[in-house]
Design a protein around this motif. Sequence first.
Motif, PDB file in Angstrom:
ATOM      1  N   GLU A  65      -2.186  10.775 -19.675  1.00 38.82           N
ATOM      2  CA  GLU A  65      -2.437  11.182 -18.292  1.00 38.82           C
ATOM      3  C   GLU A  65      -1.419  10.527 -17.377  1.00 38.82           C
ATOM      4  OE1 GLU A  65      -6.463  10.788 -16.901  1.00 38.82           O
ATOM      5  OE2 GLU A  65      -7.250  10.901 -18.937  1.00 38.82           O
ATOM      6  N   PRO A  66      -0.986  11.241 -16.322  1.00 41.50           N
ATOM      7  CA  PRO A  66       0.009  10.669 -15.414  1.00 41.50           C
ATOM      8  C   PRO A  66      -0.605   9.713 -14.393  1.00 41.50           C
ATOM      9  CG  PRO A  66      -0.588  12.853 -14.666  1.00 41.50           C
ATOM     10  CD  PRO A  66      -1.337  12.623 -15.958  1.00 41.50           C
ATOM     11  N   PHE A  67       0.182   8.741 -13.982  1.00 44.06           N
ATOM     12  CA  PHE A  67      -0.181   7.823 -12.896  1.00 44.06           C
ATOM     13  C   PHE A  67      -1.517   7.123 -13.121  1.00 44.06           C
ATOM     14  CE2 PHE A  67       3.065  10.465 -10.980  1.00 44.06           C
ATOM     15  CZ  PHE A  67       3.799   9.549 -10.226  1.00 44.06           C
ATOM     16  N   VAL A  68      -1.701   6.587 -14.313  1.00 43.62           N
ATOM     17  CA  VAL A  68      -2.922   5.815 -14.602  1.00 43.62           C
ATOM     18  C   VAL A  68      -2.614   4.326 -14.753  1.00 43.62           C
ATOM     19  CG1 VAL A  68      -4.153   7.736 -15.665  1.00 43.62           C
ATOM     20  CG2 VAL A  68      -2.751   6.244 -17.102  1.00 43.62           C
ATOM     21  N   GLY A  69      -1.325   3.959 -14.679  1.00 42.38           N
ATOM     22  CA  GLY A  69      -0.931   2.567 -14.785  1.00 42.38           C
ATOM     23  C   GLY A  69      -0.874   1.900 -13.421  1.00 42.38           C
ATOM     24  N   PRO A  70      -0.202   0.754 -13.319  1.00 41.47           N
ATOM     25  CA  PRO A  70      -0.126   0.022 -12.048  1.00 41.47           C
ATOM     26  C   PRO A  70       0.464   0.845 -10.905  1.00 41.47           C
ATOM     27  CG  PRO A  70       0.586  -1.369 -13.869  1.00 41.47           C
ATOM     28  CD  PRO A  70       0.414  -0.001 -14.430  1.00 41.47           C
ATOM     29  N   ALA A  71       1.507   1.629 -11.181  1.00 39.03           N
ATOM     30  CA  ALA A  71       2.110   2.449 -10.122  1.00 39.03           C
ATOM     31  C   ALA A  71       1.130   3.512  -9.631  1.00 39.03           C
ATOM     32  CB  ALA A  71       3.397   3.110 -10.622  1.00 39.03           C
ATOM     33  N   GLY A  72       0.338   4.051 -10.547  1.00 37.89           N
ATOM     34  CA  GLY A  72      -0.660   5.045 -10.163  1.00 37.89           C
ATOM     35  C   GLY A  72      -1.750   4.457  -9.290  1.00 37.89           C
ATOM     36  N   ARG A  73      -2.156   3.234  -9.608  1.00 36.10           N
ATOM     37  CA  ARG A  73      -3.183   2.581  -8.794  1.00 36.10           C
ATOM     38  C   ARG A  73      -2.651   2.271  -7.395  1.00 36.10           C
ATOM     39  NH1 ARG A  73      -4.214   0.410 -13.967  1.00 36.10           N
ATOM     40  NH2 ARG A  73      -2.973  -1.469 -13.611  1.00 36.10           N
ATOM     41  N   LEU A  74      -1.380   1.887  -7.328  1.00 35.23           N
ATOM     42  CA  LEU A  74      -0.796   1.624  -6.013  1.00 35.23           C
ATOM     43  C   LEU A  74      -0.665   2.925  -5.220  1.00 35.23           C
ATOM     44  CD1 LEU A  74       1.797  -0.931  -5.019  1.00 35.23           C
ATOM     45  CD2 LEU A  74       2.178   1.410  -4.276  1.00 35.23           C
ATOM     46  N   LEU A  75      -0.315   4.018  -5.906  1.00 36.84           N
ATOM     47  CA  LEU A  75      -0.237   5.312  -5.232  1.00 36.84           C
ATOM     48  C   LEU A  75      -1.597   5.710  -4.673  1.00 36.84           C
ATOM     49  CD1 LEU A  75       1.283   7.881  -4.428  1.00 36.84           C
ATOM     50  CD2 LEU A  75       0.770   8.805  -6.700  1.00 36.84           C
ATOM     51  N   ASP A  76      -2.654   5.511  -5.440  1.00 43.97           N
ATOM     52  CA  ASP A  76      -4.001   5.830  -4.958  1.00 43.97           C
ATOM     53  C   ASP A  76      -4.329   5.029  -3.696  1.00 43.97           C
ATOM     54  OD1 ASP A  76      -4.428   7.625  -6.983  1.00 43.97           O
ATOM     55  OD2 ASP A  76      -5.626   6.267  -8.218  1.00 43.97           O
ATOM     56  N   LYS A  77      -3.947   3.760  -3.690  1.00 43.30           N
ATOM     57  CA  LYS A  77      -4.179   2.902  -2.532  1.00 43.30           C
ATOM     58  C   LYS A  77      -3.398   3.415  -1.316  1.00 43.30           C
ATOM     59  CE  LYS A  77      -3.630  -1.935  -1.027  1.00 43.30           C
ATOM     60  NZ  LYS A  77      -3.138  -3.280  -1.437  1.00 43.30           N
ATOM     61  N   ALA A  78      -2.151   3.834  -1.550  1.00 39.83           N
ATOM     62  CA  ALA A  78      -1.311   4.339  -0.458  1.00 39.83           C
ATOM     63  C   ALA A  78      -1.842   5.667   0.074  1.00 39.83           C
ATOM     64  CB  ALA A  78       0.130   4.484  -0.932  1.00 39.83           C
ATOM     65  N   LEU A  79      -2.321   6.525  -0.817  1.00 41.06           N
ATOM     66  CA  LEU A  79      -2.909   7.795  -0.387  1.00 41.06           C
ATOM     67  C   LEU A  79      -4.106   7.545   0.527  1.00 41.06           C
ATOM     68  CD1 LEU A  79      -2.810   9.844  -3.715  1.00 41.06           C
ATOM     69  CD2 LEU A  79      -1.480  10.315  -1.662  1.00 41.06           C
ATOM     70  N   ALA A  80      -4.959   6.624   0.124  1.00 43.14           N
ATOM     71  CA  ALA A  80      -6.140   6.316   0.931  1.00 43.14           C
ATOM     72  C   ALA A  80      -5.729   5.774   2.301  1.00 43.14           C
ATOM     73  CB  ALA A  80      -7.028   5.305   0.197  1.00 43.14           C
ATOM     74  N   ALA A  81      -4.710   4.915   2.320  1.00 45.08           N
ATOM     75  CA  ALA A  81      -4.257   4.335   3.585  1.00 45.08           C
ATOM     76  C   ALA A  81      -3.639   5.392   4.496  1.00 45.08           C
ATOM     77  CB  ALA A  81      -3.239   3.228   3.310  1.00 45.08           C
ATOM     78  N   ALA A  82      -3.053   6.435   3.899  1.00 44.03           N
ATOM     79  CA  ALA A  82      -2.422   7.504   4.678  1.00 44.03           C
ATOM     80  C   ALA A  82      -3.404   8.604   5.067  1.00 44.03           C
ATOM     81  CB  ALA A  82      -1.265   8.101   3.897  1.00 44.03           C
ATOM     82  N   GLY A  83      -4.632   8.515   4.569  1.00 42.95           N
ATOM     83  CA  GLY A  83      -5.641   9.512   4.910  1.00 42.95           C
ATOM     84  C   GLY A  83      -5.530  10.795   4.124  1.00 42.95           C
ATOM     85  N   ILE A  84      -4.989  10.713   2.894  1.00 39.00           N
ATOM     86  CA  ILE A  84      -4.863  11.887   2.038  1.00 39.00           C
ATOM     87  C   ILE A  84      -5.949  11.856   0.977  1.00 39.00           C
ATOM     88  CG2 ILE A  84      -3.385  13.111   0.392  1.00 39.00           C
ATOM     89  CD1 ILE A  84      -0.968  12.026   1.878  1.00 39.00           C
ATOM     90  N   ASP A  85      -6.730  12.921   0.908  1.00 34.92           N
ATOM     91  CA  ASP A  85      -7.814  13.024  -0.071  1.00 34.92           C
ATOM     92  C   ASP A  85      -7.215  13.223  -1.459  1.00 34.92           C
ATOM     93  OD1 ASP A  85      -9.980  13.741  -1.682  1.00 34.92           O
ATOM     94  OD2 ASP A  85     -10.986  14.809  -0.067  1.00 34.92           O
ATOM     95  N   ARG A  86      -7.578  12.360  -2.388  1.00 34.29           N
ATOM     96  CA  ARG A  86      -7.043  12.453  -3.760  1.00 34.29           C
ATOM     97  C   ARG A  86      -7.337  13.797  -4.397  1.00 34.29           C
ATOM     98  NH1 ARG A  86      -4.797  12.628  -7.806  1.00 34.29           N
ATOM     99  NH2 ARG A  86      -4.167  11.005  -9.271  1.00 34.29           N
ATOM    100  N   ASP A  87      -8.420  14.446  -3.995  1.00 36.92           N
ATOM    101  CA  ASP A  87      -8.767  15.757  -4.548  1.00 36.92           C
ATOM    102  C   ASP A  87      -7.804  16.857  -4.099  1.00 36.92           C
ATOM    103  OD1 ASP A  87     -10.920  14.687  -5.905  1.00 36.92           O
ATOM    104  OD2 ASP A  87     -12.366  15.178  -4.328  1.00 36.92           O
ATOM    105  N   ASP A  88      -7.024  16.594  -3.056  1.00 43.30           N
ATOM    106  CA  ASP A  88      -6.049  17.557  -2.559  1.00 43.30           C
ATOM    107  C   ASP A  88      -4.684  17.399  -3.219  1.00 43.30           C
ATOM    108  OD1 ASP A  88      -7.663  18.935  -0.802  1.00 43.30           O
ATOM    109  OD2 ASP A  88      -7.231  17.622   0.898  1.00 43.30           O
ATOM    110  N   VAL A  89      -4.614  16.501  -4.217  1.00 40.13           N
ATOM    111  CA  VAL A  89      -3.329  16.115  -4.795  1.00 40.13           C
ATOM    112  C   VAL A  89      -3.264  16.454  -6.284  1.00 40.13           C
ATOM    113  CG1 VAL A  89      -1.936  14.098  -5.406  1.00 40.13           C
ATOM    114  CG2 VAL A  89      -2.901  14.293  -3.112  1.00 40.13           C
ATOM    115  N   TYR A  90      -2.117  16.967  -6.708  1.00 38.87           N
ATOM    116  CA  TYR A  90      -1.792  17.155  -8.124  1.00 38.87           C
ATOM    117  C   TYR A  90      -0.617  16.230  -8.419  1.00 38.87           C
ATOM    118  CZ  TYR A  90      -0.422  19.620 -12.453  1.00 38.87           C
ATOM    119  OH  TYR A  90      -0.108  19.955 -13.762  1.00 38.87           O
ATOM    120  N   VAL A  91      -0.698  15.453  -9.493  1.00 38.00           N
ATOM    121  CA  VAL A  91       0.373  14.513  -9.822  1.00 38.00           C
ATOM    122  C   VAL A  91       1.021  14.896 -11.147  1.00 38.00           C
ATOM    123  CG1 VAL A  91      -0.547  12.569  -8.510  1.00 38.00           C
ATOM    124  CG2 VAL A  91      -1.304  12.908 -10.863  1.00 38.00           C
ATOM    125  N   THR A  92       2.329  14.780 -11.195  1.00 34.48           N
ATOM    126  CA  THR A  92       3.063  15.117 -12.407  1.00 34.48           C
ATOM    127  C   THR A  92       4.370  14.348 -12.403  1.00 34.48           C
ATOM    128  OG1 THR A  92       3.805  16.957 -13.804  1.00 34.48           O
ATOM    129  CG2 THR A  92       4.227  17.147 -11.430  1.00 34.48           C
TER     130      THR A  92
END
Length: 214
Positions: A65-92
């Motif tokens: 699965e993509p973005f499940v490591g440390p960089a993925g966790r940081l991306l999730d944190k940044a998305l939340a801080a930017a007000g982007i719903d993770r459900d609206d995102v596709y990662v590849t």
Amino acid sequence: MVYPGAAEFVPDTDDLGALAEASQACKGCDLYQNATQAVFGAGSRKARVVFVGEQPGDQEDKAGEPFVGPAGRLLDKALAAAGIDRDDVYVTNAVKHFKFEQRGKRRIHKTPSRTEVVACQPWLLAEFNAISPEVVVLLGATAAKALMGSSFRLTAHRGEVLHLPAENATVDLDADPEVVATVHPSSVLRGPPEDREKAFDALVADLRVVASLM
């Protein structure tokens, strides 16, 4: 080295599940030989935004699965801080197999070559055409050059609202998404500890540009 490319392995379908399954048989470049598996994108076909990284890392290669490591966790944190719903995102990723150098028991990331990125591009375009995203976010220089061309400079255009270049004949999309390029989350983690908060805030600022387009 000239690779045959993934085109012959990509089925004519907009079913993401079928595409993901087919990617496991891809031999469009030599990276499949050492990787555990192909790591396809993840997220809803109704996602409004597609995030494109460079390639799966060690943990992604093992998990499939993509973005499940440390960089993925940081991306999730940044998305939340930017007000982007993770459900609206596709990662590849621009490249679906992990490229690495073995050092003892550790597998150290190696940057994919331009020819490997081009060989893998049919998978990425198939994902775009299946989803028809409103916005594409390019994370890091490899992903940015994969779609914007080899002369693209991330530092010169970071955080700008762009479109895919019409003259890039290798990019054939049904849609015309807006494009924002920013750093890969892993670059924040690799930076000096005293600079990480500032680097994270800069990433969030770029993602707020993305949020404004949604």
